[in-house]
Design a protein around this motif. Sequence first.
Motif, PDB file in Angstrom:
ATOM      1  N   VAL A 149       0.841  -1.202   0.000  1.00 57.78           N
ATOM      2  CA  VAL A 149       0.000   0.000   0.000  1.00 57.78           C
ATOM      3  C   VAL A 149       0.876   1.252   0.000  1.00 57.78           C
ATOM      4  N   GLN A 150       1.925   1.247   0.847  1.00 53.53           N
ATOM      5  CA  GLN A 150       2.856   2.384   0.906  1.00 53.53           C
ATOM      6  C   GLN A 150       3.620   2.525  -0.412  1.00 53.53           C
ATOM      7  N   GLU A 151       4.093   1.383  -0.944  1.00 57.36           N
ATOM      8  CA  GLU A 151       4.879   1.420  -2.186  1.00 57.36           C
ATOM      9  C   GLU A 151       4.058   1.968  -3.348  1.00 57.36           C
ATOM     10  N   SER A 152       2.761   1.657  -3.355  1.00 60.37           N
ATOM     11  CA  SER A 152       1.920   2.111  -4.464  1.00 60.37           C
ATOM     12  C   SER A 152       1.821   3.632  -4.518  1.00 60.37           C
ATOM     13  N   GLU A 153       2.097   4.285  -3.384  1.00 58.29           N
ATOM     14  CA  GLU A 153       2.058   5.749  -3.345  1.00 58.29           C
ATOM     15  C   GLU A 153       3.274   6.383  -4.022  1.00 58.29           C
ATOM     16  N   GLY A 154       4.320   5.603  -4.259  1.00 57.67           N
ATOM     17  CA  GLY A 154       5.539   6.169  -4.837  1.00 57.67           C
ATOM     18  C   GLY A 154       5.789   5.792  -6.280  1.00 57.67           C
ATOM     19  N   ILE A 155       4.838   5.106  -6.907  1.00 55.42           N
ATOM     20  CA  ILE A 155       5.051   4.619  -8.277  1.00 55.42           C
ATOM     21  C   ILE A 155       5.302   5.770  -9.253  1.00 55.42           C
ATOM     22  N   GLU A 156       4.684   6.926  -8.997  1.00 50.81           N
ATOM     23  CA  GLU A 156       4.848   8.072  -9.921  1.00 50.81           C
ATOM     24  C   GLU A 156       6.292   8.538 -10.043  1.00 50.81           C
ATOM     25  N   GLU A 157       7.142   8.161  -9.108  1.00 52.22           N
ATOM     26  CA  GLU A 157       8.548   8.588  -9.149  1.00 52.22           C
ATOM     27  C   GLU A 157       9.375   7.760 -10.134  1.00 52.22           C
ATOM     28  N   TYR A 158       8.790   6.687 -10.661  1.00 51.63           N
ATOM     29  CA  TYR A 158       9.510   5.812 -11.591  1.00 51.63           C
ATOM     30  C   TYR A 158       9.326   6.270 -13.028  1.00 51.63           C
ATOM     31  N   ASP A 159      10.216   5.817 -13.902  1.00 52.57           N
ATOM     32  CA  ASP A 159      10.151   6.207 -15.313  1.00 52.57           C
ATOM     33  C   ASP A 159       9.219   5.312 -16.120  1.00 52.57           C
ATOM     34  N   TYR A 160       9.171   4.026 -15.767  1.00 57.43           N
ATOM     35  CA  TYR A 160       8.398   3.058 -16.538  1.00 57.43           C
ATOM     36  C   TYR A 160       7.644   2.108 -15.601  1.00 57.43           C
ATOM     37  N   LEU A 161       6.457   1.693 -16.020  1.00 60.36           N
ATOM     38  CA  LEU A 161       5.680   0.669 -15.321  1.00 60.36           C
ATOM     39  C   LEU A 161       5.612  -0.562 -16.214  1.00 60.36           C
ATOM     40  N   VAL A 162       5.932  -1.726 -15.645  1.00 61.93           N
ATOM     41  CA  VAL A 162       5.904  -2.976 -16.401  1.00 61.93           C
ATOM     42  C   VAL A 162       4.969  -3.945 -15.681  1.00 61.93           C
ATOM     43  N   VAL A 163       3.998  -4.488 -16.409  1.00 59.49           N
ATOM     44  CA  VAL A 163       3.063  -5.454 -15.827  1.00 59.49           C
ATOM     45  C   VAL A 163       3.574  -6.861 -16.099  1.00 59.49           C
ATOM     46  N   ASN A 164       3.842  -7.610 -15.033  1.00 61.72           N
ATOM     47  CA  ASN A 164       4.330  -8.980 -15.180  1.00 61.72           C
ATOM     48  C   ASN A 164       3.149  -9.944 -15.151  1.00 61.72           C
ATOM     49  N   ASP A 165       2.522 -10.093 -16.316  1.00 61.21           N
ATOM     50  CA  ASP A 165       1.429 -11.050 -16.453  1.00 61.21           C
ATOM     51  C   ASP A 165       1.942 -12.297 -17.171  1.00 61.21           C
ATOM     52  N   GLU A 166       2.635 -12.088 -18.278  1.00 59.78           N
ATOM     53  CA  GLU A 166       3.247 -13.189 -19.048  1.00 59.78           C
ATOM     54  C   GLU A 166       4.762 -12.951 -19.040  1.00 59.78           C
ATOM     55  N   LEU A 167       5.520 -13.869 -18.462  1.00 58.23           N
ATOM     56  CA  LEU A 167       6.953 -13.654 -18.210  1.00 58.23           C
ATOM     57  C   LEU A 167       7.729 -13.292 -19.465  1.00 58.23           C
ATOM     58  N   ASN A 168       7.564 -14.048 -20.546  1.00 59.16           N
ATOM     59  CA  ASN A 168       8.342 -13.795 -21.763  1.00 59.16           C
ATOM     60  C   ASN A 168       8.075 -12.400 -22.322  1.00 59.16           C
ATOM     61  N   VAL A 169       6.823 -12.002 -22.299  1.00 56.91           N
ATOM     62  CA  VAL A 169       6.451 -10.663 -22.795  1.00 56.91           C
ATOM     63  C   VAL A 169       7.079  -9.590 -21.909  1.00 56.91           C
ATOM     64  N   CYS A 170       7.028  -9.804 -20.596  1.00 57.04           N
ATOM     65  CA  CYS A 170       7.558  -8.831 -19.642  1.00 57.04           C
ATOM     66  C   CYS A 170       9.066  -8.649 -19.812  1.00 57.04           C
ATOM     67  N   VAL A 171       9.801  -9.754 -19.954  1.00 51.61           N
ATOM     68  CA  VAL A 171      11.261  -9.699 -20.111  1.00 51.61           C
ATOM     69  C   VAL A 171      11.632  -8.978 -21.403  1.00 51.61           C
ATOM     70  N   ALA A 172      10.941  -9.298 -22.486  1.00 55.01           N
ATOM     71  CA  ALA A 172      11.212  -8.641 -23.777  1.00 55.01           C
ATOM     72  C   ALA A 172      10.918  -7.144 -23.699  1.00 55.01           C
ATOM     73  N   GLU A 173       9.865  -6.790 -22.958  1.00 54.61           N
ATOM     74  CA  GLU A 173       9.494  -5.377 -22.835  1.00 54.61           C
ATOM     75  C   GLU A 173      10.566  -4.604 -22.065  1.00 54.61           C
ATOM     76  N   ILE A 174      11.076  -5.184 -20.977  1.00 54.57           N
ATOM     77  CA  ILE A 174      12.115  -4.510 -20.190  1.00 54.57           C
ATOM     78  C   ILE A 174      13.378  -4.327 -21.027  1.00 54.57           C
ATOM     79  N   HIS A 175      13.765  -5.367 -21.763  1.00 55.66           N
ATOM     80  CA  HIS A 175      14.948  -5.262 -22.627  1.00 55.66           C
ATOM     81  C   HIS A 175      14.760  -4.158 -23.673  1.00 55.66           C
ATOM     82  N   SER A 176      13.574  -4.072 -24.238  1.00 57.48           N
ATOM     83  CA  SER A 176      13.277  -3.047 -25.247  1.00 57.48           C
ATOM     84  C   SER A 176      13.364  -1.639 -24.652  1.00 57.48           C
ATOM     85  N   ILE A 177      12.871  -1.476 -23.431  1.00 54.12           N
ATOM     86  CA  ILE A 177      12.943  -0.170 -22.749  1.00 54.12           C
ATOM     87  C   ILE A 177      14.401   0.254 -22.587  1.00 54.12           C
ATOM     88  N   ILE A 178      15.243  -0.675 -22.136  1.00 57.27           N
ATOM     89  CA  ILE A 178      16.650  -0.344 -21.879  1.00 57.27           C
ATOM     90  C   ILE A 178      17.389  -0.051 -23.186  1.00 57.27           C
TER      91      ILE A 178
END
Length: 210
Positions: free
Chosen positions: A153-182
């Motif tokens: 609950v506390q952590e959710s209040e600080g999400i706006e300080e991050y540059d990117y949000l990644v939803v980990n629903d399907e692992l392969n998609v999530c990993v590829a998305e993070i690599h693409s961001i970097i």
Amino acid sequence: MGREGILIVVSGFSGAGKGTIMKELLSRYEQYALSVSATTRKPRPGEEEGKEYFFKSREEFEQMIADDALIEHARYVDNYYGTPKAYVEEQLARGRDVILEIEIQGARKIKKRFPEAVLLFVTTKDAQTLKERLLGRKTETPEVIEQRLARAVQESEGIEEYDYLVVNDELNVCVAEIHSIIESEHRKIKYNMELINSVREELRNFSEGE
């Protein structure tokens, strides 16, 4: 000269799967180095010293703080966690992208010390999925699970300080998305001035008839 290493901070809710994502990212791509944190918490089954964490006593950890051997540290659910300085600086100097898997307090400290760092926050698709993953671990007591959910609950209040949000629903998609961001970060102008200046110089030579 090779490209500069980028410092990447990955945070997220406990149970969102950060550790699994990091292992998969490192196994697929050679450019990444995962910074191993120091902690005073007890090892979970299968965790090895120097691989998942450097496991320290409270006294040892407090000595590292006193020696300025950590670039950030914080207390989380009655334990210390921190990032050893030497490894991070060495890997960045070698041109590797260094990933720090740390919580929000540490992320804030990293951003102050390294303004160029890229901050990613990992979440599940909804809160119910998060709770189910924590219960499915079967490595923690109900009391600790409740603490982690309260912390979320506390952590959710600080999400706006991050540059990117990644939803980990399907692992392969999530990993590829993070690599693409970097990889996109590496395309930013500030990391490519050497090439830009080289092209400019060649163009000047063309215009001068050389």
